[in-house]
Design a protein around this motif. Structure first.
Motif, short mmCIF file in Angstrom:
data_model
loop_
_atom_site.label_atom_id
_atom_site.label_comp_id
_atom_site.label_asym_id
_atom_site.label_seq_id
_atom_site.Cartn_x
_atom_site.Cartn_y
_atom_site.Cartn_z
N ASP A 8 -6.11 -23.40 -76.66
CA ASP A 8 -5.32 -23.07 -77.83
C ASP A 8 -5.31 -21.57 -78.13
O ASP A 8 -4.48 -21.10 -78.90
CB ASP A 8 -5.81 -23.85 -79.05
N LEU A 9 -6.23 -20.83 -77.54
CA LEU A 9 -6.26 -19.39 -77.76
C LEU A 9 -5.13 -18.71 -76.99
O LEU A 9 -4.86 -19.05 -75.84
CB LEU A 9 -7.60 -18.81 -77.31
N PRO A 10 -4.51 -17.71 -77.61
CA PRO A 10 -3.45 -16.99 -76.89
C PRO A 10 -4.06 -16.07 -75.84
O PRO A 10 -5.20 -15.63 -75.97
CB PRO A 10 -2.78 -16.18 -77.99
N LYS A 140 -6.44 -14.57 -70.55
CA LYS A 140 -7.00 -15.49 -71.55
C LYS A 140 -8.30 -14.93 -72.13
O LYS A 140 -8.53 -14.97 -73.34
CB LYS A 140 -7.27 -16.87 -70.93
N GLU A 141 -9.16 -14.41 -71.25
CA GLU A 141 -10.42 -13.85 -71.71
C GLU A 141 -10.17 -12.62 -72.59
O GLU A 141 -10.86 -12.42 -73.61
CB GLU A 141 -11.30 -13.49 -70.51
N MET A 142 -9.19 -11.82 -72.21
CA MET A 142 -8.82 -10.67 -73.03
C MET A 142 -8.31 -11.14 -74.40
O MET A 142 -8.63 -10.54 -75.43
CB MET A 142 -7.75 -9.83 -72.34
N GLY A 143 -7.51 -12.20 -74.40
CA GLY A 143 -7.02 -12.75 -75.66
C GLY A 143 -8.16 -13.20 -76.56
O GLY A 143 -8.15 -12.95 -77.77
N ALA A 144 -9.17 -13.85 -75.97
CA ALA A 144 -10.33 -14.27 -76.74
C ALA A 144 -11.08 -13.06 -77.30
O ALA A 144 -11.52 -13.07 -78.46
CB ALA A 144 -11.25 -15.12 -75.87
N ALA A 145 -11.20 -12.01 -76.50
CA ALA A 145 -11.87 -10.79 -76.96
C ALA A 145 -11.08 -10.13 -78.09
O ALA A 145 -11.66 -9.63 -79.07
CB ALA A 145 -12.05 -9.82 -75.79
N LEU A 146 -9.75 -10.14 -77.99
CA LEU A 146 -8.92 -9.59 -79.05
C LEU A 146 -9.09 -10.39 -80.35
O LEU A 146 -9.14 -9.81 -81.44
CB LEU A 146 -7.45 -9.56 -78.63
N GLU A 147 -9.18 -11.71 -80.22
CA GLU A 147 -9.38 -12.57 -81.41
C GLU A 147 -10.69 -12.22 -82.11
O GLU A 147 -10.74 -12.11 -83.34
CB GLU A 147 -9.38 -14.05 -81.01
N VAL A 148 -11.76 -12.04 -81.34
CA VAL A 148 -13.05 -11.69 -81.93
C VAL A 148 -12.98 -10.29 -82.55
O VAL A 148 -13.39 -10.08 -83.69
CB VAL A 148 -14.18 -11.76 -80.88
#
Length: 192
Positions: A8-10, A140-148
């Motif tokens: 679900d994460l961008p 995807k991992e970058m998106g998760a890092a951006l979310e944090v």
């Protein structure tokens, strides 16, 4: 140990596109506020916080990957970072003003046009390059890092902090804490 397979994460591009649409909406909403200085002041605080966070997390997450993975990435990142540095200075100058000040709306409108032009440049040049040269899982991992990062980055422009991931990492943490304390104090005072 289970892996975090949150679909679900961008990814990074989706995250950044969502932010760009948010900026478009915020600047358009500001224009619709007319003479409501209090509403303008509140929305301007949101604009300052969102743009400051956005630029800080791009410096930590996006530009290092562009440099590492995209052919010509150094030049591409350098151009966008130079634009972002100019935008930080413009935002810091606006942050010292108030929507009640003469000329503020005109300056904010010009600033907003520059922000949206910069966003279009990223969408036309950076995002396609990321999609082409960076693995989908890495995006995807970058998106998760951006979310944090979106939850912990500085909420004020800091144009004196040098550009780059290391500078943002070292100076960004203390700046973020001070910014968020300052934001909380201002919110408390606004209620009183």
């Amino acid at each position: 140990m289970a892996t975090d397979d949150r679909t679900d994460l961008p990814d990074a591009v989706e995250f950044l596109l969502r932010e760009h649409r948010m900026f478009e909406e915020m600047f358009a909403r500001y224009e619709r506020l007319g003479d409501d200085v209090d509403a303008k002041r509140h929305l301007f605080r949101e604009i300052v916080a969102e743009l400051s966070v956005h630029e800080a997390i791009e410096e930590i997450v996006v530009w290092p990957e562009v440099r590492a993975s995209v052919p010509g990435g150094d030049e591409l990142a350098d151009r966008r970072i130079a634009e972002e540095d100019e935008l930080k200075h413009m935002l810091a100058a606006l942050d010292r003003m108030s929507p009640a000040d003469a000329g503020f709306d005109t300056k904010l409108r010009a600033f907003g046009e520059e922000v949206l032009r910069h966003a279009r440049e990223e969408e036309e040049h950076v995002f396609p390059a990321l999609r082409q040269h960076v693995d989908a899982q890495v995006l995807k991992e970058m998106g998760a890092a951006l979310e944090v990062g979106d939850r912990v980055a500085p909420t004020r422009p800091h144009p004196r902090v040098p550009s780059g991931a290391l500078a943002q990492f070292v100076a960004g943490g203390p700046a973020a804490v001070l910014d968020r304390v300052r934001d909380a104090i201002e919110q408390f005072r606004a209620r009183g």
